[in-house]
Scaffold this motif. Structure first.
Motif, PDB file in Angstrom:
ATOM      1  N   SER A   1       0.811  -1.215   0.000  1.00  0.00           N
ATOM      2  CA  SER A   1       0.000   0.000   0.000  1.00  0.00           C
ATOM      3  C   SER A   1       0.844   1.264   0.000  1.00  0.00           C
ATOM      4  CB  SER A   1      -0.911   0.011   1.238  1.00  0.00           C
ATOM      5  OG  SER A   1      -0.138   0.038   2.427  1.00  0.00           O
TER       6      SER A   1
ATOM      7  N   PHE B   1      -1.831  -6.012  -2.496  1.00  0.00           N
ATOM      8  CA  PHE B   1      -2.326  -5.053  -1.510  1.00  0.00           C
ATOM      9  C   PHE B   1      -2.971  -5.796  -0.351  1.00  0.00           C
ATOM     10  CE2 PHE B   1      -5.910  -2.502   0.101  1.00  0.00           C
ATOM     11  CZ  PHE B   1      -5.256  -1.337   0.463  1.00  0.00           C
TER      12      PHE B   1
ATOM     13  N   ALA C   1      -4.089  -4.748  -6.161  1.00  0.00           N
ATOM     14  CA  ALA C   1      -4.548  -3.366  -6.238  1.00  0.00           C
ATOM     15  C   ALA C   1      -4.673  -2.987  -7.699  1.00  0.00           C
ATOM     16  CB  ALA C   1      -3.562  -2.441  -5.530  1.00  0.00           C
TER      17      ALA C   1
ATOM     18  N   MET D   1      -4.101   2.506  -5.864  1.00  0.00           N
ATOM     19  CA  MET D   1      -3.398   1.516  -5.042  1.00  0.00           C
ATOM     20  C   MET D   1      -4.288   1.091  -3.873  1.00  0.00           C
ATOM     21  SD  MET D   1      -0.669   0.487  -6.390  1.00  0.00           S
ATOM     22  CE  MET D   1      -0.040  -0.411  -4.969  1.00  0.00           C
ATOM     23  N   THR D   2      -5.382   0.428  -4.226  1.00  0.00           N
ATOM     24  CA  THR D   2      -6.333  -0.068  -3.242  1.00  0.00           C
ATOM     25  C   THR D   2      -7.140  -1.167  -3.897  1.00  0.00           C
ATOM     26  OG1 THR D   2      -8.028   0.603  -1.632  1.00  0.00           O
ATOM     27  CG2 THR D   2      -8.148   1.599  -3.829  1.00  0.00           C
ATOM     28  N   MET D   3      -8.060  -1.763  -3.145  1.00  0.00           N
ATOM     29  CA  MET D   3      -8.842  -2.846  -3.720  1.00  0.00           C
ATOM     30  C   MET D   3      -9.992  -2.289  -4.558  1.00  0.00           C
ATOM     31  SD  MET D   3     -11.163  -4.521  -0.714  1.00  0.00           S
ATOM     32  CE  MET D   3     -10.350  -4.143   0.822  1.00  0.00           C
TER      33      MET D   3
ATOM     34  N   SER E   1      -9.813  -6.257  -9.432  1.00  0.00           N
ATOM     35  CA  SER E   1      -9.174  -7.385  -8.763  1.00  0.00           C
ATOM     36  C   SER E   1      -9.682  -8.710  -9.322  1.00  0.00           C
ATOM     37  CB  SER E   1      -9.418  -7.310  -7.255  1.00  0.00           C
ATOM     38  OG  SER E   1      -8.829  -6.151  -6.698  1.00  0.00           O
TER      39      SER E   1
ATOM     40  N   GLU F   1     -14.959  -0.163  -4.697  1.00  0.00           N
ATOM     41  CA  GLU F   1     -13.692   0.481  -4.330  1.00  0.00           C
ATOM     42  C   GLU F   1     -13.684   0.751  -2.831  1.00  0.00           C
ATOM     43  OE1 GLU F   1     -11.316   4.630  -5.558  1.00  0.00           O
ATOM     44  OE2 GLU F   1     -13.192   4.075  -6.534  1.00  0.00           O
TER      45      GLU F   1
END
Length: 686
Positions: A13, A257, A269, A276-278, A283, A327
């Protein structure tokens, strides 16, 4: 990871974006700095020697998690006379660490004042993206005897950056400095440690228990070596293919991530720098792409998304029972509900794709226990398709945001505001139904029927799902077909009027299986025809449409991920040569991007540009672009699970030469696949 003169390194992350000198001088509109959990923890990081800025001789992004900068004082004209050289070595892991080394090349001793200006605006990533950094809380800086503490507080929301050094330094609110004496040919160095803290109520660090990939270089190296060793080996006479695969594998490792609430588990990510996240859709699609090469990501992704599945009706977050999230964000604007991403559920396709991934994962892995474990989540997802997604009441999945302030207007993968239009260029009213999502729903029901019959002990439910899928397929092929173009419409409006434009979405219909076989050949012809296929890949919108623009985000650019699924769909319907045409174009394009395919690139005709034209704001690396070469490999080799075994039916382009994919994991153990190119693509591409 280098973009022009911008250096990017990342791990999990945390990521750092700097100039080629290693300096960071962020503005509200630039995604430069050190970021973690959607917050910029460093916005200023400038090294000077005797008050003089440094100039880059060269730089090296050694691995995705480290970089090295070779610098001298002064401007470029001073290089030949430089008496000092400075090396900055940087690494991100559980923290951000930098080693500064100074070498004296003079014949006499020197006294130096070495300073690092340091600061943080603690901007939320959404604020940086929107070019508005308007902090409502309190920024503070505290210089202590052995460290500099930078912080931000707003109620119970606190973020801190704590900087310390291995050498004695003088700290002030704006940075720290060293007095250095160097004899001839002597060198001096210091290690700088930058720790970040996401503090909640009571001062508890919210990231306690979240596994970093390692805070030391050796741990990070070991983690990457293990990741590569566990993946299949790709050998090819086509050298750029092997390089592209290796680059994709390393980038996929970098994009792993770990969500805050689920320490130790990882999923892909979406991409650097903004995502830079789910992301549910991103995904899931990435996991589908990389199943033959990194199957473990699917299991963790499915479990994480299942644990956050919607349970209530929430208009602010566009949440419904059974809906899979779109998100998740951890920054200030999400914490104070200034935007709904905590999590946000405004995705129309993640929910059926969740069911698709679970079935595909079991076909590869034989992991029956996960299918049984997630039965109720699957049933809830299918109920969402039937009960909550059909906003018009005609059996299709529709979308219309309920959060009209900050929710997404377009909730399909083409989520830009102008991506869904009629042939005359006007935009559709809401609610909207896009074609590919109906294909995903069909596929989800067919796959769920298999799981219900084989693992859930519910043959009646399986029969019902198959009947519903057959009815959906019949209805879809009637309502969405554009007779005068011989293709499926991009979308329907609530009155049933077709968005009668030719788009790449029709390729997704092939991999979902909803296309009637007597129409598949016409769809294949469109996909490799001159309006959609540029020579590099399939455009998102066909040349000649009113809104076509070769550098329009979803209106004419080429998306590698999109093309990988289109090629997979062509193989499903028996169009192996057409699939190879598309694979060849995308993999050729990868050579011009040093093996790292960007999120999107220009849709210009190949003969016009001779090279793929970069899209200016594309994410790189981006998860589903990273996964594209892997799905294209699967498609070209015809690798598919079949009755508990792995079948291989290769069809490669001429010039691809021999390909070996060794140790492909699955329920069959590990097996190898071999292929050699034999196709004449010239006539097809023409």
């Amino acid at each position: 990871m280098t973009e022009g003169n911008t250096i990017r390194i990342l791990d999990g992350s945390t990521f750092v974006v700097s100039e080629d000198t290693g300096d960071i001088e962020a503005t509200p509109s630039e995604p430069t700095g050190m970021f973690s959990l959607d917050t910029r923890f460093l916005s200023r990081w400038v090294l000077t020697v005797n008050g003089e800025r440094l100039n880059a001789l060269s730089y090296d992004d050694l691995q995705y998690y480290e970089a090295r900068f070779f610098l001298v004082p002064g401007m470029a004209t001073h290089y030949i006379d430089a008496k000092l050289s400075i090396i900055r070595e940087r690494m991100v892991g559980g923290s951000f660490r930098e080693q500064v080394t100074i070498l004296n090349h003079d014949e006499k001793p020197v006294d130096l004042q070495v300073r690092m200006d340091a600061g943080s605006d603690f901007a939320d990533l959404f604020q940086v993206k929107d070019e508005i950094v308007n902090k409502k809380g309190e920024l503070y800086a505290e210089a202590e005897a052995d460290r500099l503490r930078l912080g931000y507080r707003r109620g119970n929301f606190r973020r801190e950056t704590v900087i310390s050094c291995s050498r004695t330094a003088t700290y002030d609110r704006n940075g720290f400095s060293f007095s250095v004496h160097l004899e001839p040919n002597e060198q001096w160095s210091t290690d700088i440690d930058v720790q970040t803290f996401a503090l909640g109520p009571g001062g508890r660090d919210l990231r306690m228990g979240v596994r970093a990939h390692g805070t030391e270089r050796l741990a990070l190296q070991h983690d990457l070596q293990e990741w590569i060793a566990a993946a299949p080996k790709v050998n090819s006479e086509c050298e750029h293919l092997a390089r592209t695969y290796r680059r994709s594998l390393v980038d996929l490792a970098a994009l792993r991530f770990s969500p805050l609430s689920l320490g130790g588990t990882t999923l892909p990510a979406a991409g650097l720098p903004w995502f830079m996240t789910m992301f549910g859709r991103d995904s899931i699609l990435t996991c589908l792409q990389v199943l033959p090469f990194a199957p473990g990501l699917s299991k963790t992704t499915l479990r994480i998304l299942a644990s956050l599945q919607g349970t209530r009706f929430d208009d602010f977050r566009d949440e419904d029972p059974g809906r899979i999230l779109h998100e998740m964000r951890y920054g200030e604007t999400a914490a104070f509900e200034e935007q709904p991403h905590s999590p946000y559920y405004g995705s129309v396709d993640a929910t059926p794709l969740f069911v698709v991934l679970l079935d595909e994962y079991e076909r590869w892995s034989g992991d029956e226990s996960l299918v049984r474990e997630l039965e109720q989540e699957c049933r809830a997802a299918l109920k969402w398709i039937d009960d909550y997604a059909d906003l018009v009441g005609n059996g299709y999945i529709w979308y219309e945001r309920r959060n009209t302030d900050t929710g997404l207007e377009n909730q399909c993968w083409k989520d830009s505001w102008d991506s869904i239009s009629y042939r005359d260029g006007t935009l559709l009213p809401f609610p909207r139904a896009t074609c590919e999502v109906q294909g995903y729903a069909y596929d989800a029901k067919m796959r769920a029927a298999r799981m219900a019959r084989e693992f859930w002990g519910d043959p009646a439910y399986a029969d019902r799902l198959e009947r519903e899928a057959a009815q959906l397929k019949e209805r879809f092929n009637r309502d969405w077909w554009v007779d005068d173009g011989q293709f499926y419409a991009l979308a329907l409006d609530p009155d049933g009027r077709r968005a009668d434009v030719l788009s790449s979405n029709i390729g997704h219909l092939l991999w979902s299986g909803i296309v009637d076989h007597d129409r598949a050949e016409r769809i294949a012809e469109h996909l490799v025809g001159p309006r959609l296929f540029s020579g590099w890949g399939v455009r998102t919108l066909a040349e000649g449409e009113v809104r076509y623009n070769p550098i329009g985000y979803h209106n004419g650019t080429i998306w590698p991920f999109d093309n990988s699924f289109i090629a997979w769909g062509l193989r499903r319907y028996g169009f192996a040569e057409e699939a190879a045409v598309i694979a060849n174009g995308i993999l050729d394009a990868a050579r011009y991007f040093d093996g790292r395919l960007p999120e999107a690139f220009g849709g210009y005709q190949r003969e016009l540009t001779k090279f793929p034209v970069e899209y200016p704001t594309a994410c790189s690396p981006q998860a589903w672009s990273t996964g594209a070469p892997m799905l294209l490999l699967r498609t070209m080799l015809g690798i598919e699970p079949h009755e508990g075994h792995l079948s291989v039916e290769p069809r490669l382009p001429i010039g691809m030469g021999r390909i070996e994919v060794l140790d492909i994991p699955g329920r069959w153990g590990k097996v190898d696949a071999f292929a050699r190119g034999r196709l004449d693509l010239h006539n097809l591409a023409d």
